[in-house]
Motif scaffolding. Sequence first.
Motif, mmCIF file in Angstrom:
data_model
loop_
_atom_site.group_PDB
_atom_site.id
_atom_site.type_symbol
_atom_site.label_atom_id
_atom_site.label_comp_id
_atom_site.label_asym_id
_atom_site.label_seq_id
_atom_site.Cartn_x
_atom_site.Cartn_y
_atom_site.Cartn_z
ATOM 1 N N CYS A 1 8.779 27.024 27.707
ATOM 2 C CA CYS A 1 8.231 26.373 28.891
ATOM 3 C C CYS A 1 9.154 26.666 30.072
ATOM 4 O O CYS A 1 10.199 27.285 29.925
ATOM 5 N N CYS B 1 4.218 21.463 27.449
ATOM 6 C CA CYS B 1 4.294 21.280 26.001
ATOM 7 C C CYS B 1 2.970 20.767 25.446
ATOM 8 O O CYS B 1 2.489 21.253 24.409
ATOM 9 N N TYR C 1 11.589 25.030 20.899
ATOM 10 C CA TYR C 1 10.983 25.098 22.233
ATOM 11 C C TYR C 1 12.075 25.424 23.238
ATOM 12 O O TYR C 1 13.042 24.673 23.402
ATOM 13 N N LEU D 1 13.327 17.915 27.470
ATOM 14 C CA LEU D 1 13.089 18.501 26.148
ATOM 15 C C LEU D 1 13.619 17.577 25.054
ATOM 16 O O LEU D 1 13.015 17.470 23.977
ATOM 17 N N ILE E 1 8.491 18.438 19.496
ATOM 18 C CA ILE E 1 9.256 19.653 19.201
ATOM 19 C C ILE E 1 10.394 19.253 18.263
ATOM 20 O O ILE E 1 10.800 18.086 18.227
#
Length: 331
Positions: A81, A103, A118, A136, A145
Motif C-alpha cells: 500500500c 488494505c 503488507y 499498519l 495483516i
Amino acid sequence: MHHRTLGPFQVGAIGLGCMNLSHAYGVPPSPEQAEAVLLRALDLGVTHFDTAALYGFGANETLVGRVLSPYRSRFTLASKCGMTGVDGKRVIDGRPETLKRTCEEALARLHTDVIDLYYLHRWDKQVPVEDSVGALADLVREGKIRAIGLSEVSADTLRRAHAVHPIAALQTEYSLWTRNAEIAALDACRELGVSFVAFSPVGRGFLAAALSSPADVAAFDAKDIRRAMPRFQGDNFVANLRLLEGYKALAAEAGCTPAQLALAWLLAKGGHVLPIPGTTRVAHLEENLAAAEIRLSAGLIEQVETLINQATVAGPRYNAATQTEIDTEEF
C-alpha cells in the motif's frame, strides 16, 4: 526448493514477483497466460507471491485473488500500500486513513481475510514514517495483516519504523548491477532480524542476457518503464552491453543460464536474502526456480562481482524524478 525465513513465515528461497503479469513492461499477457504462470509456480513449490495495489491499478491483486485464492493455505501472500493509481495516475500517499482504505480494497480483490505481509510501498515523505507504520500496526492488531514490510527505504528509516512496530521484511531492488543495498540496508536487516526481499533480481531482463542491441530497447512497448531508465538509454546501454560477453562466459563456467547466475549470486549473499523474479512465461519461471539448486564457488562469485558492480555499470537505476520518490542509500 529449500526454504528461507520471511519474517514469521517459512517460504521457498525464490518467490514470484507478480507485477509483470499486469504492469510496467507494456501490454500484459493474456489472462490465460498469466493464470498458467501463477498455477505453475504453485505446482513447482513457490510459496511466496508478491503483488501490490499499484500493479495494474488493482488488476494484479484481482488476478492473484481470482487464480490463487482457492489455494490460499499453501502460500504466503505479500502485497503493498502507499502507492496506488488515482484517476489514472500513480500517487504516493502514506496517510493512515489511505493505507487502511487501501488494505480493505486489497482484501476484497485478493479474496482473503488476511494479507500475510503488507508493505509500505513507498515512504510518503510528507507523512512521518512512524505514522504510516502505526496505521499498519493497527491493521495487525485488527487481524487484517500478519506482518509489516517496507519498500525502498534507507537503513535509518528502517530503524525508525522498527522502533514503532517490528518490521518483518525490507524490499528493495538488488542485483549484480544494483548494489545500493550493500551500503547499509543489508547489514541493518541482518542486525534487526529483518528479511531482505530483492526485487528486479535479474536486472529487468538485462542479466538474463535477453537484450543484445539498442534495437531491442527501441522495440520496447511505449509504456515499458525501462524506456525512462538511464541504464537502458543511449551510450549507457551501449556501455552496459559490453559487460554481457564476459558475464555469459561466467554463466557457462557455472553450468547455468545468465538469469540463473544472477539469482544464484543473490542467494549466496546471505540467508536472509529472498529474490522475487517476475516473468510472463512458464519456461522462464521454470528456469528461474531451478537457480535455487545452483551453488557458486567463491572464485566465481568474486569474478562476477568484479565484472558487474556499481563502478562498471553505466547510468543510475532511476531518472531524477523517480529518484526523489525513494529513500534508499545511493553510491
